[in-house]
Design an enzyme around this catalytic site. Structure first.
Site, PDB file in Angstrom:
ATOM      1  N   HIS A  89       0.785  -1.286   0.055  1.00  0.00           N
ATOM      2  CA  HIS A  89       0.110   0.006   0.086  1.00  0.00           C
ATOM      3  C   HIS A  89       1.048   1.391   0.030  1.00  0.00           C
ATOM      4  CE1 HIS A  89      -3.370  -2.894   1.370  1.00  0.00           C
ATOM      5  NE2 HIS A  89      -4.109  -1.926   0.836  1.00  0.00           N
TER       6      HIS A  89
ATOM      7  N   LYS B 164      -0.609   4.694   4.500  1.00  0.00           N
ATOM      8  CA  LYS B 164      -1.525   3.765   5.300  1.00  0.00           C
ATOM      9  C   LYS B 164      -0.773   3.604   6.847  1.00  0.00           C
ATOM     10  CE  LYS B 164      -4.042  -0.622   4.462  1.00  0.00           C
ATOM     11  NZ  LYS B 164      -5.043   0.215   5.289  1.00  0.00           N
TER      12      LYS B 164
HETATM   13  P1  NAD Z   1      -7.166   9.283   4.974  1.00  0.00           P
HETATM   14  O1  NAD Z   1      -6.049   9.556   6.055  1.00  0.00           O
HETATM   15  O2  NAD Z   1      -6.794   9.889   3.614  1.00  0.00           O
HETATM   16  O3  NAD Z   1      -8.456   9.938   5.524  1.00  0.00           O
HETATM   17  C1  NAD Z   1      -8.814   9.831   7.014  1.00  0.00           C
HETATM   18  C2  NAD Z   1     -10.166  10.624   7.329  1.00  0.00           C
HETATM   19  O4  NAD Z   1     -10.651  10.399   8.337  1.00  0.00           O
HETATM   20  C3  NAD Z   1      -9.904  12.258   6.896  1.00  0.00           C
HETATM   21  O5  NAD Z   1     -11.073  12.633   6.674  1.00  0.00           O
HETATM   22  C4  NAD Z   1      -9.863  12.524   8.543  1.00  0.00           C
HETATM   23  O6  NAD Z   1     -10.305  13.839   8.783  1.00  0.00           O
HETATM   24  C5  NAD Z   1     -10.923  11.515   9.150  1.00  0.00           C
HETATM   25  N1  NAD Z   1     -10.500  11.408  10.705  1.00  0.00           N
HETATM   26  C6  NAD Z   1      -9.470  11.196  11.073  1.00  0.00           C
HETATM   27  N2  NAD Z   1      -9.515  11.158  12.425  1.00  0.00           N
HETATM   28  C7  NAD Z   1     -10.956  11.127  12.828  1.00  0.00           C
HETATM   29  C8  NAD Z   1     -11.766  11.370  13.804  1.00  0.00           C
HETATM   30  N3  NAD Z   1     -11.178  11.286  15.202  1.00  0.00           N
HETATM   31  N4  NAD Z   1     -12.920  11.598  13.851  1.00  0.00           N
HETATM   32  C9  NAD Z   1     -13.788  11.818  12.545  1.00  0.00           C
HETATM   33  N5  NAD Z   1     -12.940  11.830  11.354  1.00  0.00           N
HETATM   34  C10 NAD Z   1     -11.586  11.535  11.558  1.00  0.00           C
HETATM   35  O7  NAD Z   1      -7.347   7.708   4.992  1.00  0.00           O
HETATM   36  P2  NAD Z   1      -8.022   6.938   3.602  1.00  0.00           P
HETATM   37  O8  NAD Z   1      -7.027   6.500   2.684  1.00  0.00           O
HETATM   38  O9  NAD Z   1      -9.195   7.824   3.049  1.00  0.00           O
HETATM   39  O10 NAD Z   1      -8.568   5.686   4.527  1.00  0.00           O
HETATM   40  C11 NAD Z   1      -9.625   5.696   5.312  1.00  0.00           C
HETATM   41  C12 NAD Z   1      -9.698   4.531   5.970  1.00  0.00           C
HETATM   42  O11 NAD Z   1     -10.424   3.368   5.167  1.00  0.00           O
HETATM   43  C13 NAD Z   1      -8.525   3.586   6.442  1.00  0.00           C
HETATM   44  O12 NAD Z   1      -8.576   2.777   7.545  1.00  0.00           O
HETATM   45  C14 NAD Z   1      -8.006   2.821   5.405  1.00  0.00           C
HETATM   46  O13 NAD Z   1      -7.355   1.591   5.721  1.00  0.00           O
HETATM   47  C15 NAD Z   1      -9.555   2.371   4.830  1.00  0.00           C
HETATM   48  N6  NAD Z   1      -9.929   1.939   3.459  1.00  0.00           N
HETATM   49  C16 NAD Z   1     -10.586   0.790   3.401  1.00  0.00           C
HETATM   50  C17 NAD Z   1     -11.136   0.340   2.372  1.00  0.00           C
HETATM   51  C18 NAD Z   1     -12.076  -0.664   2.022  1.00  0.00           C
HETATM   52  O14 NAD Z   1     -12.201  -1.140   1.120  1.00  0.00           O
HETATM   53  N7  NAD Z   1     -12.582  -1.252   3.381  1.00  0.00           N
HETATM   54  C19 NAD Z   1     -10.451   0.947   1.184  1.00  0.00           C
HETATM   55  C20 NAD Z   1      -9.607   2.082   1.281  1.00  0.00           C
HETATM   56  C21 NAD Z   1      -9.033   2.459   2.602  1.00  0.00           C
END
Ligand code: NAD
Length: 240
Positions: free
Chosen positions: A151, A155
Site C-alpha cells: 500500500h 497507510k
Molecule cells: P485518510 O487519512 O486519507 O482520511 C482519513 C479521514 O478520517 C480524514 O477525513 C480525517 O479527517 C478523518 N478522521 C481522522 N480522525 C478522525 C476522527 N477522530 N473523527 C472523525 N474523522 C476522523 O485515509 P483513507 O486513505 O481515506 O482511508 C480511511 C480508512 O479507510 C483507513 O482505515 C483505510 O485503511 C480504510 N480503507 C478501507 C478500504 C475498504 O475497501 N474497506 C479501502 C480503502 C481504505
C-alpha cells in the site's frame, strides 16, 4: 429517477480523506442517495460540496438526520460515528481498518439495534479472491501460505484489513497464513496470496489501481442497507 424525498440520506464520515473525497464525488453520480452531511476530523472538509453540511468530529451531534453513515476514517473516529448511528437509529457502513478488538465487539453489539456492515474491502474482485483462497487452501493441505500486501506510504495499519480477511479465508481452508507488508509510493492496494510446496507455487493476486472501486462498492451497499432490519450484514449479502 428518484425524487429528493425518496433518496437515501447519507452521512460521509472521513470526508476530507482519500476515500471520503472519492465517496463525495461518486455519490453525485447516483440518483438513489444524497449526501446530507460530511464529517472530518477538523472543520471544514478540504473540498466543500454544495448542499452538504460539513462538520468537525467534535460537532458530530449537530449533524442533520440521515439514514446511513459511510465511515472511512481512522480507529480513533470510529466510536463517535457508531454511537451517533445508534442514537439516531441509522445504519452504518464502515471500511475503517485497524479497529481494536473492543471496537469490533461494540459493532457486533450495535447490530442488535441497527443494521451494520463492516468490510475490509468493498471490491467485487477481492470478494471473489477470498473464495478462491479458501478453496485453494482446502485443496493444498500442508502447503506454505504467505500473504504479501503493498500500500501507499500513508497507510497506518499493517497487515492491511484485506490481508487479514484473506488470511481468515485461508484459515477456513486449513492453511496457516503468514503476512508481509510493504509501504511504498502511491500504491492503492495490492494483495498476493502465495501457496508454495517443494518444486511448485501458486500465486493469486489482486491489484486495485483506483480507489473508486471501493467507494462505488460502499455507496452501493449503503443504498441497500438503509432501512433494513438490525443485524450484521456482509458485502455479499447486498451485492448483485
Ligand atoms: P485518510 O487519512 O486519507 O482520511 C482519513 C479521514 O478520517 C480524514 O477525513 C480525517 O479527517 C478523518 N478522521 C481522522 N480522525 C478522525 C476522527 N477522530 N473523527 C472523525 N474523522 C476522523 O485515509 P483513507 O486513505 O481515506 O482511508 C480511511 C480508512 O479507510 C483507513 O482505515 C483505510 O485503511 C480504510 N480503507 C478501507 C478500504 C475498504 O475497501 N474497506 C479501502 C480503502 C481504505
Amino acid at each position: 429517477m428518484q425524487t429528493a424525498a425518496e433518496r437515501v440520506r447519507v452521512l460521509v464520515h472521513g470526508a476530507s480523506g482519500r476515500m471520503g473525497q472519492a465517496l463525495l464525488r461518486l455519490a453525485g453520480e447516483r440518483d438513489d442517495l444524497s449526501v446530507v452531511a460530511a464529517v472530518s476530523r477538523t472543520q471544514p472538509a478540504q473540498r466543500v460540496v454544495e448542499g452538504v453540511a460539513h462538520f468537525a468530529a467534535a460537532e458530530l451531534g449537530g449533524a442533520p438526520e440521515f439514514d446511513v453513515a459511510i465511515d472511512f476514517s481512522l480507529p480513533e473516529g470510529f466510536d463517535g460515528i457508531l454511537g451517533l448511528c445508534e442514537r439516531r437509529g441509522a445504519a452504518l457502513v464502515s471500511g475503517t481498518t485497524g479497529l481494536e478488538a473492543n471496537q469490533r465487539e461494540a459493532l457486533q453489539a450495535a447490530a442488535a439495534r441497527i443494521p451494520v456492515l463492516w468490510a475490509a474491502n468493498f471490491s467485487l474482485g477481492v470478494a471473489v479472491l477470498n473464495e478462491l483462497v479458501e478453496r485453494a487452501a482446502a485443496a493444498l493441505p500442508g502447503w506454505d501460505c504467505d500473504i504479501v500486501e503493498s500500500h501507499h506510504v500513508h497507510k497506518k495499519d499493517a497487515p492491511s484489513g484485506t490481508a487479514l480477511a484473506l488470511g481468515a479465508s485461508a484459515q477456513r481452508g486449513g492453511a496457516q497464513p503468514r503476512y508481509a507488508s510493504l509501504r511504498a509510493g502511491d500504491i492503492v492496494g495490492e494483495h498476493l496470496v502465495q501457496f508454495a510446496a517443494p518444486g511448485e507455487r501458486i500465486e493469486l493476486v489482486h491489484r486495485a489501481t483506483n480507489r473508486d472501486v471501493f467507494a462505488r462498492g460502499a455507496l452501493h451497499v449503503a443504498a441497500r442497507l438503509a432501512g433494513r432490519a438490525p443485524g450484521a450484514y456482509r458485502v455479499r449479502d447486498l451485492l448483485g
